[in-house]
Scaffold this motif. Structure first.
Motif, PDB file in Angstrom:
ATOM      1  N   GLY A 118      47.918  59.418   8.853  1.00  0.00           N
ATOM      2  CA  GLY A 118      49.241  59.989   9.060  1.00  0.00           C
ATOM      3  C   GLY A 118      50.167  59.380   8.021  1.00  0.00           C
ATOM      4  N   SER A 119      51.309  58.875   8.485  1.00  0.00           N
ATOM      5  CA  SER A 119      52.228  58.286   7.508  1.00  0.00           C
ATOM      6  C   SER A 119      52.162  56.773   7.564  1.00  0.00           C
ATOM      7  N   LYS A 120      51.034  56.252   8.064  1.00  0.00           N
ATOM      8  CA  LYS A 120      50.891  54.800   8.121  1.00  0.00           C
ATOM      9  C   LYS A 120      49.663  54.364   7.324  1.00  0.00           C
ATOM     10  N   VAL A 121      49.783  53.178   6.768  1.00  0.00           N
ATOM     11  CA  VAL A 121      48.601  52.636   6.110  1.00  0.00           C
ATOM     12  C   VAL A 121      48.137  51.442   6.920  1.00  0.00           C
ATOM     13  N   HIS A 122      46.832  51.308   7.085  1.00  0.00           N
ATOM     14  CA  HIS A 122      46.269  50.166   7.803  1.00  0.00           C
ATOM     15  C   HIS A 122      45.823  49.148   6.765  1.00  0.00           C
ATOM     16  N   CYS A 123      46.310  47.928   6.901  1.00  0.00           N
ATOM     17  CA  CYS A 123      45.915  46.896   5.947  1.00  0.00           C
ATOM     18  C   CYS A 123      44.403  46.665   6.059  1.00  0.00           C
ATOM     19  N   PRO A 124      43.708  46.574   4.923  1.00  0.00           N
ATOM     20  CA  PRO A 124      42.252  46.428   4.986  1.00  0.00           C
ATOM     21  C   PRO A 124      41.816  45.066   5.525  1.00  0.00           C
ATOM     22  N   LEU A 125      42.709  44.097   5.523  1.00  0.00           N
ATOM     23  CA  LEU A 125      42.269  42.766   5.949  1.00  0.00           C
ATOM     24  C   LEU A 125      42.259  42.584   7.468  1.00  0.00           C
ATOM     25  N   HIS A 126      43.375  42.790   8.118  1.00  0.00           N
ATOM     26  CA  HIS A 126      43.376  42.557   9.567  1.00  0.00           C
ATOM     27  C   HIS A 126      43.986  43.717  10.334  1.00  0.00           C
ATOM     28  N   ASP A 127      44.004  44.861   9.687  1.00  0.00           N
ATOM     29  CA  ASP A 127      44.407  46.080  10.374  1.00  0.00           C
ATOM     30  C   ASP A 127      45.855  46.105  10.855  1.00  0.00           C
ATOM     31  N   TRP A 128      46.758  45.440  10.185  1.00  0.00           N
ATOM     32  CA  TRP A 128      48.169  45.657  10.536  1.00  0.00           C
ATOM     33  C   TRP A 128      48.516  47.072  10.098  1.00  0.00           C
TER      34      TRP A 128
END
Ligand SMILES: Cc1cc2nc3c(=O)[nH]c(=O)nc-3n(C[C@H](O)[C@H](O)[C@H](O)COP(=O)(O)OP(=O)(O)OC[C@H]3O[C@@H](n4cnc5c(N)ncnc54)[C@H](O)[C@@H]3O)c2cc1C
Ligand code: SF4
Ligand code: FES
Lengths: 815, 109
Positions: B60-70
């Motif tokens: 969607g309009s969010k990105v999930h950080c690849p390290l700890h999923d923020w």
């Protein structure tokens, strides 16, 4: 609100005080205008976790509990770096050392404790510190950069955690303890000795029954002198001998104190309008030094201030857990036998497990666990509850069977007060967890963790969180169904069945039709769906690159510094001088900082910049080793009959054949194979997903092994005679795994979940095996080498490069 | 305040639900193309532990950080509950006719 809000001032921006404020804001968000003063130049952070910061794995930023935005959004005025030096209890005003004077209607003292510093000669030298706050932690980190020898005085919880941290920082660490046994306030002798041995193995040294006499050195500490005349060299001395409640301000201001600030059951001091919570407070003669009781006190105070009825605080039973990795120690209640108590003990020096329960009047009053602390949380809650355990004693000692727990656990948790703290590390109460389940819709420990942070730090409370989940979500079985992620309530099997039944062909379609509740899913479901679709429709489905995890998108393993590693395919781990020369040339040309052999007999070129990847692949001109994906990783082999005098079969030949057959295969989890030339098993085939071990005249086929965190030896699937049979069974097994396991489920977990027998049954009939083999061949025939593909297609290759500034269009004044 | 507008590339340079990066001085900026075609830019560094956001998954309009999923909202830069924090966002303009992407930065280069 129309009425003027009362002014509430908190002195001490620490765990207990801010916790009380958080609670108050929940009960009565508008009642007070709140101001907080704190000496430390930080927002409220999780002091407990300082140990984890020292020991590595947690950063300073991560331990902040309330960031500045929190204060801001709740309209709290925060004076960081301000120490309150005076209270005018008549005019009701506080004075800070920076000149701020503020009136209050209600005042909370939460000034915590000060570390107790032994009044030794030389204690004021440079390099002598305590372990209490961020500053101390930073000092230890800095010191470890230039100095080597650390001495920790105090073999209690805090001292050992400091010592563990210093070891991690690379220092030589000795722990000095005045008693012959470490942690004597939490452990009995046998447990203490087991703990010491364990820590010695980790590299800690102990100087026991030692009385410190003086700290020697010029400006900076050089050594520590003991009463018996011995000397220990030291560049750093950390004193961790205890804490004393910080009562200075209260005392000066005429608030009644003893050891701590004296409070009644409602946390009120003798002066109207002044309360105390936390380590600075003394309640019924006890000043606590752990967070769980402080949080309970905070809950009572919050109710008092919000004028919500409360029975008051009646004291706490405490439990402790040592936060040192690799050692599990738990102790609670009254764990030393006294007259009138009986004890049960269990000691197993082979596995390093020790358990002791202390029982009084058929009730559990104390426990010590070493080595296996899984039951700690339950035992602790039994101690607090005071339930009758007659007849169950032995069962409790030897491990809580689910039977013993089934009903009583429910009852115990049910009977627990709402504000009782379940997760001590993060201060999450039973009520908060119950709410997360009942109104927040959490249906798994993971979701509760995400929503409340319960069990997110040391994990000790996980069994209780699980219990609460059962208690509150258990009745609504339908609604608590565990989906593959937070985006759906459907499980893996349901999703796969629906995809098949409705012939869904894209990730988007699956999400729409199956009513995903997050637009475009999450990094858990997207790769799973991508996998399931590819597995079900190998010929039609177009792999969605953007639904793959980073490593699989870039076809390389991302390293902690943001660089990547390159592992070319070397079939069976068998290479040649020419190949090695080529690898060496490329490594030199691209200045690869590290070249290493992997555990799977491959060469790993580490430290490669992302933009160099395609160029390197191009020059290597070797297939991708797929060391980054959920796919066939490596087939490890021994030399087998080709050279080894024990070898009965051509292990290398078989390994190469298997690797060539299955390379590039997409699988639910990564797959590792190995082939050994005889039962001596030099290729370690019995900890692989599929292991082949040659015997005289045939091959043993093993499945479901794993050498990772949870080591699992394989189960024997069958014994076959010919090479073709090996290929047939390997194909059938791998395809059956592909079709039935969940995404990210390794064969080891999968075999445990579905049982060896079910797999054997599925592969028993030859026709079934051949059908599986045919399907896997179809899937394999459609794969291509990803490195070549990227090298040749600019559209894919561009993603490895940065965009650059093409031109500056406009430069001017705006607004 | 001085604003600088910079042409950094074309919409087609970024894959759908994908991202690219661009370096501006000592800052790396991540440019993301959402499935609705919108292009958004944020500082390419997770406020948690510095994870490289452009390597995360765009949902969607969010990105999930690849390290700890923020989870980080690409419009506002806000870290989504239960975590807290913020990343800097940058103004992006896309010329619909040419597909050119312009980034607006504070200060001159
Ligand atoms: C390394 C370490 C590990 C620990 N591990 C555990 C554990 O595993 N489990 C556990 O339960 N407990 C543990 N503890 C103990 C736990 O951290 C404390 O019990 C808890 O932090 C006490 O909370 P508090 O609010 O009373 O005091 P604090 O958190 O110390 O807060 C008091 C604050 O008040 C400030 N202050 C003092 N006087 C003034 C003044 N006059 N004006 C303004 N500000 C003032 C102080 O600077 C301080 O920031 C550990 C402690 C340490 C140091
Ligand atoms: S497994 Fe057997 S054949 Fe292979 S190297 Fe070891 S001893 Fe030799
Ligand atoms: S660094 Fe981004 S979530 Fe941890």
């Amino acid at each position: 609100m129309s009425h003027i809000r009362k002014k509430l001032v908190l002195v001490g921006n620490g765990m207990a005080g801010v916790r009380a404020i958080e609670h108050l804001l929940k009960l009565s968000p508008e009642a007070y205008e709140i101001t907080i003063f704190g000496s430390e130049p930080h927002p409220n952070y999780n002091r407990i976790m300082l140990s984890s910061v020292l020991a590595g794995g947690t950063s300073m930023e991560e331990i902040v509990i309330n960031d500045l935005e929190w204060y801001h959004s709740h309209g709290i005025r925060l004076y960081m770096g301000h120490t309150i030096t005076k209270i005018d209890t008549v005019q009701r005003k506080v004075f800070s050392d920076q000149g701020v004077v503020l009136p209050y209607d209600e005042l909370i003292l939460a000034t915590g404790s000060n570390p107790f510093m032994l009044p030794l000669p030389g204690a004021d030298k440079e390099g002598v510190i305590a372990f209490r706050d961020i500053k101390d932690c930073q000092m230890m980190q800095e010191t470890s950069q230039t100095y080597r020898k650390a001495v920790v005085i105090g073999g209690g919880l805090l001292g050992l955690e400091a010592a563990r941290g210093l070891l991690h920082l690379g220092m030589e660490v000795s722990v000095v303890h005045i008693h012959p046994y470490i942690m004597e306030r939490q452990l009995d002798e046998p447990a203490s000795i087991m703990l010491r041995k364990e820590l010695e193995e980790q590299g800690m040294k102990f100087l026991l029954s030692k009385q410190s006499e003086a700290i020697l050195g010029k400006k900076r500490v050089k050594s520590l002198l003991f009463a018996d005349g011995e000397v220990a060299e030291a560049d750093l001395i950390v004193m961790a001998v205890g804490i004393k409640p910080n009562v200075e301000l209260a005392q000066k201001s005429g608030v009644e104190i003893n050891r701590g600030i004296i409070v009644n059951d409602f946390m009120e001091t003798n002066i109207p309008g002044i309360y105390a919570v936390g380590e600075c407070a003394e309640h019924r003669g006890i000043a606590y030094g752990l967070v769980a009781p402080l949080y309970e006190q905070g809950a009572v105070l919050a109710k008092r201030l919000a004028q919500v009825a409360t029975e008051g605080y009646s004291g706490s039973v405490t439990s402790t857990k040592l936060k040192v990795s690799g050692v599990d120690v738990f102790s609670a209640g009254q764990f030393i036998e006294r007259p009138g108590t009986r004890a049960l003990r269990y000691q197993d020096e082979i596995d390093g497990v020790y358990k002791k329960l202390v029982i009084k009047d058929d009730k559990l009053v104390g426990a010590v666990l070493f080595g296996d602390t899984g039951d700690g949380a339950q035992l602790f809650s039994m101690i607090k509850n005071g339930e009758n355990i007659k007849g169950k004693e032995k069962e409790l000692l030897l491990g809580l069977s689910s039977d013993a727990l089934a009903s009583p656990k429910g009852n115990r948790l049910e009977g627990m007060a709402d504000d009782e703290i379940i997760c001590g590390c993060n201060g999450v109460s039973k009520g908060a967890i119950a709410e997360a389940i009942q109104s927040g819709g959490c249906t798994s420990v993971g979701q509760i963790k995400a929503c409340t942070k319960a069990s997110a730090s040391c994990g000790g409370c996980k069994p209780l969180v699980e219990g609460l989940l059962q208690l509150y979500a258990g009745d609504h079985v339908v609604t608590v169904k565990e989906g593959i992620c937070g985006c759906t309530t459907l499980g893996r099997d349901e999703i796969v069945a629906e995809i098949k039944r409705m012939e869904l062909k894209t990730v988007k379609e699956v999400m729409n039709v199956l009513e995903w509740n997050n637009e475009e899913g999450c990094p858990k479901c997207r790769p799973s769906l991508n996998y399931y679709l590819g597995m079900l429709w190998p010929e039609e489905y177009v792999d969605e690159k953007e639904s793959r995890i980073t490593n699989e998108r870039y076809h390389a393993n991302i390293q902690k510094d943001g660089t990547y590693s390159v592992v070319p395919r070397i079939y069976g781990g068998v290479t040649s001088p020419a190949e090695l020369m080529k690898i060496a040339e490329v490594a030199a040309k691209f200045d690869v900082p590290l070249v290493k052999f992997t555990g799977g007999q491959r060469l790993d070129l580490l430290g490669v910049k992302k933009e160099d990847l395609p160029k390197m692949w191009e020059e290597l001109d070797m297939p991708s080793g797929h060391a980054y994906g959920k796919t066939l990783r490596t087939v490890k082999t021994c030399v087998g009959s080709t050279f080894c005098r024990f070898g009965t079969q051509d292990a290398m030949g078989m390994g190469i054949k298997l690797e060539k057959a299955f390379e590039r295969l997409n699988t639910p989890g990564k797959v590792k194979l190995a082939v050994s030339g005889c039962p001596r098993n030099c290729a370690e085939a019995t900890i692989k997903d599929f292991g082949v071990v040659a015997i005289d005249g045939g091959w043993e086929l093993h499945i479901g092994g794993n050498g990772g965190v949870h080591v699992r030896a394989t189960d024997l699937l069958c014994v076959v005679k010919t090479d073709d049979e090996v290929m047939e069974w390997a194909s059938a097994f791998l395809q059956y795994y592909r079709e039935n396991a969940g995404w990210n489920e390794r064969t080891a977990q999968w075999v445990e979940r579905v049982g060896l027998d079910s797999i054997k049954a599925a592969l028993e009939v030859r026709e079934d095996r051949l059908a599986l083999q045919e399907r896997i061949q179809t899937a394999l025939s459609l794969t291509t080498d990803p490195w070549k593909q990227i090298v040749n297609e600019p559209e894919l290759r561009k993603n490895f490069e940065q965009l650059s500034e093409m031109k500056t269009v406009l430069e001017g004044e705006a607004i | 305040m001085t604003m600088t507008k910079i042409l950094v590339g074309k919409v087609t340079d970024i894959d759908m639900k994908g991202s690219r990066t661009v370096r501006m001085g000592d800052k790396e900026i991540g440019l993301f193309r959402l499935s609705d075609g919108e292009v958004l830019a944020v500082e390419n560094k997770c406020p948690h532990k510095g994870g490289v956001l452009s390597e995360g998954m765009v949902c969607g309009s969010k990105v999930h950080c690849p390290l700890h999923d923020w989870r980080i909202d690409l419009h506002s830069g806000a870290v989504q509950a239960p975590d807290h924090g913020h990343v800097v966002t940058y103004e992006v303009e896309v010329d619909r006719s040419t597909g050119s992407i312009y980034l607006t930065l504070e200060g001159s280069l």
